[in-house]
Design a protein around this motif. Sequence first.
Motif, PDB file in Angstrom:
ATOM      1  N   LEU A  50      41.652  33.580  40.179  1.00  0.00           N
ATOM      2  CA  LEU A  50      42.046  33.890  38.814  1.00  0.00           C
ATOM      3  C   LEU A  50      43.292  33.094  38.465  1.00  0.00           C
ATOM      4  N   VAL A  51      43.243  32.407  37.328  1.00  0.00           N
ATOM      5  CA  VAL A  51      44.379  31.617  36.852  1.00  0.00           C
ATOM      6  C   VAL A  51      45.057  32.406  35.739  1.00  0.00           C
ATOM      7  N   TRP A  52      46.270  32.843  36.006  1.00  0.00           N
ATOM      8  CA  TRP A  52      47.052  33.615  35.043  1.00  0.00           C
ATOM      9  C   TRP A  52      47.956  32.696  34.229  1.00  0.00           C
ATOM     10  N   ASP A  53      48.368  33.184  33.064  1.00  0.00           N
ATOM     11  CA  ASP A  53      49.440  32.518  32.327  1.00  0.00           C
ATOM     12  C   ASP A  53      50.751  33.221  32.691  1.00  0.00           C
ATOM     13  N   GLY A  54      51.767  33.065  31.885  1.00  0.00           N
ATOM     14  CA  GLY A  54      53.085  33.579  32.237  1.00  0.00           C
ATOM     15  C   GLY A  54      53.383  35.010  31.805  1.00  0.00           C
ATOM     16  N   LEU A  55      52.389  35.767  31.342  1.00  0.00           N
ATOM     17  CA  LEU A  55      52.623  37.144  30.922  1.00  0.00           C
ATOM     18  C   LEU A  55      53.284  37.924  32.052  1.00  0.00           C
ATOM     19  N   GLU A  69      46.733  43.377  48.571  1.00  0.00           N
ATOM     20  CA  GLU A  69      45.838  44.275  49.295  1.00  0.00           C
ATOM     21  C   GLU A  69      44.364  43.961  49.067  1.00  0.00           C
ATOM     22  N   GLN A  70      44.073  42.990  48.198  1.00  0.00           N
ATOM     23  CA  GLN A  70      42.703  42.658  47.858  1.00  0.00           C
ATOM     24  C   GLN A  70      42.222  41.452  48.660  1.00  0.00           C
ATOM     25  N   ASP A  71      41.009  41.537  49.188  1.00  0.00           N
ATOM     26  CA  ASP A  71      40.467  40.398  49.924  1.00  0.00           C
ATOM     27  C   ASP A  71      39.476  39.575  49.098  1.00  0.00           C
ATOM     28  N   TRP A  72      39.230  39.970  47.872  1.00  0.00           N
ATOM     29  CA  TRP A  72      38.249  39.288  47.037  1.00  0.00           C
ATOM     30  C   TRP A  72      38.876  38.424  45.939  1.00  0.00           C
ATOM     31  N   ILE A  73      40.174  38.552  45.728  1.00  0.00           N
ATOM     32  CA  ILE A  73      40.799  37.839  44.603  1.00  0.00           C
ATOM     33  C   ILE A  73      41.996  37.037  45.064  1.00  0.00           C
ATOM     34  N   THR A  74      42.123  35.848  44.493  1.00  0.00           N
ATOM     35  CA  THR A  74      43.299  34.991  44.697  1.00  0.00           C
ATOM     36  C   THR A  74      43.878  34.714  43.328  1.00  0.00           C
ATOM     37  N   LEU A  75      45.172  34.969  43.178  1.00  0.00           N
ATOM     38  CA  LEU A  75      45.831  34.710  41.891  1.00  0.00           C
ATOM     39  C   LEU A  75      46.560  33.394  41.950  1.00  0.00           C
TER      40      LEU A  75
END
Length: 75
Positions: A50-55, A69-75
């Motif tokens: 997941l690509v976040w902005d600066g919020l 704690e999540q193994d399915w998501i990379t931020l």
Amino acid sequence: MAGALGYHSTDPDRGARLCFHLKPGSYDTAGLIEVLEQMKVFYHGERVVLVWDGLSAHWSRAMRAWAAEQDWITL
């Protein structure tokens, strides 16, 4: 609105899948975590980058702790 456009890395011929969530007002960290939990179900636990902005809610301590704690998501 919060949304994500996902592609299958193992089968790109399957095309994109759009996942979105509508809510009146703005999102805070707790609200975004709820959306991400729904996204996990939508994408059947597949790996997500997941690509976040600066919020600020995207980068809060609570969000980073939850994501760690999540193994399915990379931020």
